[in-house]
Design a protein around this motif. Structure first.
Motif, PDB file in Angstrom:
ATOM      1  N   TYR A  26       0.828  -1.202   0.000  1.00 17.65           N
ATOM      2  CA  TYR A  26       0.000   0.000   0.000  1.00 17.65           C
ATOM      3  C   TYR A  26       0.864   1.255   0.000  1.00 17.65           C
ATOM      4  O   TYR A  26       0.533   2.260  -0.633  1.00 17.65           O
ATOM      5  N   PHE A  27       1.993   1.195   0.710  1.00 19.02           N
ATOM      6  CA  PHE A  27       2.942   2.305   0.756  1.00 19.02           C
ATOM      7  C   PHE A  27       3.468   2.595  -0.652  1.00 19.02           C
ATOM      8  O   PHE A  27       3.512   3.750  -1.089  1.00 19.02           O
ATOM      9  N   LEU A  28       3.854   1.558  -1.379  1.00 18.42           N
ATOM     10  CA  LEU A  28       4.370   1.721  -2.740  1.00 18.42           C
ATOM     11  C   LEU A  28       3.321   2.318  -3.677  1.00 18.42           C
ATOM     12  O   LEU A  28       3.654   3.050  -4.603  1.00 18.42           O
ATOM     13  N   ASP A  29       2.059   1.987  -3.438  1.00 23.53           N
ATOM     14  CA  ASP A  29       0.974   2.472  -4.300  1.00 23.53           C
ATOM     15  C   ASP A  29       0.388   3.798  -3.815  1.00 23.53           C
ATOM     16  O   ASP A  29      -0.641   4.244  -4.314  1.00 23.53           O
ATOM     17  N   ASN A  30       1.047   4.416  -2.809  1.00 26.58           N
ATOM     18  CA  ASN A  30       0.576   5.690  -2.227  1.00 26.58           C
ATOM     19  C   ASN A  30      -0.862   5.592  -1.721  1.00 26.58           C
ATOM     20  O   ASN A  30      -1.662   6.497  -1.924  1.00 26.58           O
ATOM     21  N   GLU A  31      -1.192   4.470  -1.066  1.00 29.18           N
ATOM     22  CA  GLU A  31      -2.553   4.246  -0.577  1.00 29.18           C
ATOM     23  C   GLU A  31      -2.644   4.351   0.945  1.00 29.18           C
ATOM     24  O   GLU A  31      -3.645   3.960   1.534  1.00 29.18           O
ATOM     25  N   ASP A  33      -2.303   6.861   4.520  1.00 30.52           N
ATOM     26  CA  ASP A  33      -2.286   8.256   4.938  1.00 30.52           C
ATOM     27  C   ASP A  33      -0.896   8.593   5.476  1.00 30.52           C
ATOM     28  O   ASP A  33      -0.054   7.719   5.664  1.00 30.52           O
ATOM     29  N   GLU A  34      -0.654   9.867   5.716  1.00 28.82           N
ATOM     30  CA  GLU A  34       0.685  10.322   6.090  1.00 28.82           C
ATOM     31  C   GLU A  34       1.169   9.691   7.392  1.00 28.82           C
ATOM     32  O   GLU A  34       2.341   9.344   7.521  1.00 28.82           O
ATOM     33  N   CYS A  37       2.297   6.212   6.586  1.00 25.69           N
ATOM     34  CA  CYS A  37       3.542   6.298   5.811  1.00 25.69           C
ATOM     35  C   CYS A  37       4.730   6.536   6.739  1.00 25.69           C
ATOM     36  O   CYS A  37       5.791   5.928   6.569  1.00 25.69           O
ATOM     37  N   ARG A  41       7.932   4.141   7.096  1.00 20.23           N
ATOM     38  CA  ARG A  41       9.290   4.672   6.872  1.00 20.23           C
ATOM     39  C   ARG A  41      10.179   4.406   8.081  1.00 20.23           C
ATOM     40  O   ARG A  41      11.344   4.032   7.938  1.00 20.23           O
ATOM     41  N   TYR A  54      11.328  -4.266   0.454  1.00 25.47           N
ATOM     42  CA  TYR A  54      10.732  -3.049  -0.107  1.00 25.47           C
ATOM     43  C   TYR A  54      11.432  -2.678  -1.414  1.00 25.47           C
ATOM     44  O   TYR A  54      10.783  -2.405  -2.423  1.00 25.47           O
ATOM     45  N   ARG A  58       9.724  -2.555  -5.063  1.00 26.77           N
ATOM     46  CA  ARG A  58       9.743  -1.293  -5.806  1.00 26.77           C
ATOM     47  C   ARG A  58      10.358  -1.507  -7.196  1.00 26.77           C
ATOM     48  O   ARG A  58       9.859  -0.997  -8.195  1.00 26.77           O
TER      49      ARG A  58
END
Length: 94
Positions: A26-31, A33-34, A37, A41, A54, A58
């Motif tokens: 989901y992180f890779l697909d920008n799905e 929230d901040e 994320c 990270r 990761y 990617r």
């Protein structure tokens, strides 16, 4: 920058990593929230095995995206379609 609550000398458990590996997609697909994320990270900053996974995901995602934007050469398309028709004829004859 926020203070990390995750200690660098703490090795994440397998279940923690399994949760993060699922979230990495989901992180890779920008799905995410901040806030999520930031948590992902932070985990990637402290967990080398997850960071390697990761990076692999990617890279694969990038290669697939690039491959999907390319068209097959016309002669290859023609050969594939001819082969598909041959198989269809054989199937219809049985």
């Amino acid at each position: 920058m926020t203070e990390h609550t995750h200690h660098h000398d703490h090795d994440p458990s397998e279940s923690e990593c399994a949760d993060f590996l699922e979230r990495i997609v989901y992180f890779l697909d920008n799905e995410l929230d901040e806030a999520d994320c930031a948590v992902v990270r932070m985990h990637l900053d402290t967990c080398n095995p997850c960071l390697e996974k990761y990076d692999l995901q990617r890279t694969v995602k990038s290669i697939v995206a690039r491959s999907c934007s390319e068209s097959a050469p016309e002669d290859l398309r023609a050969r594939v379609m001819m082969r598909v028709r041959e198989v269809q004829i054989r199937i219809s004859e049985t």
